[in-house]
Design a protein around this motif. Structure first.
Motif, short mmCIF file in Angstrom:
data_model
loop_
_atom_site.label_atom_id
_atom_site.label_comp_id
_atom_site.label_asym_id
_atom_site.label_seq_id
_atom_site.Cartn_x
_atom_site.Cartn_y
_atom_site.Cartn_z
N LEU A 30 0.84 -1.21 0.00
CA LEU A 30 0.00 0.00 0.00
C LEU A 30 0.87 1.25 0.00
N GLY A 31 1.94 1.22 0.79
CA GLY A 31 2.86 2.35 0.83
C GLY A 31 3.50 2.59 -0.52
N ILE A 32 3.92 1.51 -1.18
CA ILE A 32 4.51 1.61 -2.51
C ILE A 32 3.50 2.20 -3.50
N ALA A 33 2.26 1.70 -3.43
CA ALA A 33 1.22 2.17 -4.34
C ALA A 33 0.92 3.65 -4.14
N VAL A 34 0.80 4.07 -2.88
CA VAL A 34 0.52 5.48 -2.59
C VAL A 34 1.68 6.36 -3.05
N GLY A 35 2.91 5.90 -2.79
CA GLY A 35 4.09 6.66 -3.24
C GLY A 35 4.13 6.81 -4.74
N SER A 36 3.78 5.71 -5.44
CA SER A 36 3.75 5.74 -6.90
C SER A 36 2.71 6.73 -7.41
N ILE A 37 1.54 6.73 -6.78
CA ILE A 37 0.46 7.64 -7.18
C ILE A 37 0.85 9.09 -6.92
N MET A 38 1.44 9.34 -5.75
CA MET A 38 1.81 10.71 -5.37
C MET A 38 2.86 11.30 -6.31
N SER A 39 3.75 10.43 -6.82
CA SER A 39 4.77 10.93 -7.74
C SER A 39 4.17 11.41 -9.06
N LYS A 40 2.94 10.96 -9.34
CA LYS A 40 2.29 11.32 -10.60
C LYS A 40 1.39 12.54 -10.48
N VAL A 41 1.14 12.99 -9.27
CA VAL A 41 0.22 14.12 -9.08
C VAL A 41 0.95 15.38 -8.60
N LEU A 42 2.26 15.37 -8.72
CA LEU A 42 3.02 16.56 -8.33
C LEU A 42 2.73 17.70 -9.29
N GLU A 43 2.80 18.91 -8.76
CA GLU A 43 2.64 20.08 -9.62
C GLU A 43 3.87 20.26 -10.49
N GLU A 44 3.70 20.97 -11.59
CA GLU A 44 4.78 21.13 -12.56
C GLU A 44 6.03 21.75 -11.94
N GLN A 45 5.84 22.75 -11.09
CA GLN A 45 6.98 23.41 -10.46
C GLN A 45 7.70 22.46 -9.51
#
Length: 208
Positions: A30-45
């Protein structure tokens, strides 16, 4: 004799704690999955800042001789801090939920890092993940999983049998601590790999 006894105890442990292992592994995933998702929703800056930081880091890493002994000390210190927290959570009982938080956080870091590297650096990111992140974690992650299970198991057993433990609390804590110290050798091996093997792989990837 010792080897046979160790194998028997290890087998008994894994058979007895299969359910706990599954729970811990689920939290890691679950931690890996959440980390993977969060890396994709970062703002452009945020992405630009991270890419800039990583490029600077890669440049310094490629041009500077890494002192392995310093890396070893830092890695061992970081891992021992994590082990101490897991040991403590088993002792104080109410810290059991925090055990899941620690293993999930480690999964989050791995998931975030690997996904971000792949997304932003392509093939080099994949190679960097395989050669710079995977080697030490082959030892560290299993070690943390086992220690988490031992911590969780100790706490739950103490709650279930507190009357029986009343007269042997210290002995149980000593046995619990020795077991965790033995498993910590896996993390020490991971630290050695991180300090002396991983930098070689990192330079190989960065020189491509």
């Amino acid at each position: 004799m010792f080897k046979t006894n160790f194998k028997r105890k290890a087998r008994e442990h894994f058979n007895k704690c299969t359910g706990i292992y599954l729970i811990i592994i689920v939290f890691l995933i679950l931690g890996i999955a959440v980390g993977s998702i969060m890396s994709k929703v970062l703002e452009e800056q945020q992405i630009k800042n991270l890419v800039s930081f990583l490029n600077s880091y890669f440049k310094v890493l490629n041009e500077t001789d890494i002192k392995s002994i310093i890396l070893l000390k830092q890695s061992i210190l970081n891992n021992l801090k994590t082990v101490f927290l897991l040991w403590l959570f088993g002792i104080i009982i109410i810290g059991v939920p925090l055990t899941f938080c620690i293993i999930s956080l480690r999964g989050f870091v791995i998931g975030f890092t690997v996904t971000f590297l792949f997304k932003e650096f392509g093939l080099k990111g994949i190679l960097f993940s395989l050669l710079a992140i995977l080697p030490q974690n082959i030892f560290i992650i299993p070690g943390l999983i086992i220690i988490s299970v031992i911590s969780f198991s100790f706490s739950t057993n103490f709650l279930k049998r507190r009357r029986q433990y009343r007269y042997s609390t210290y002995q149980n804590i000593i046995n619990y601590s020795i077991t965790i110290l033995l498993v910590t050798t896996l993390l020490i091996v991971g630290s050695i790999v991180e300090a002396y093997v991983t930098p070689i792989f990192m330079k190989m990837v960065l020189s491509r």
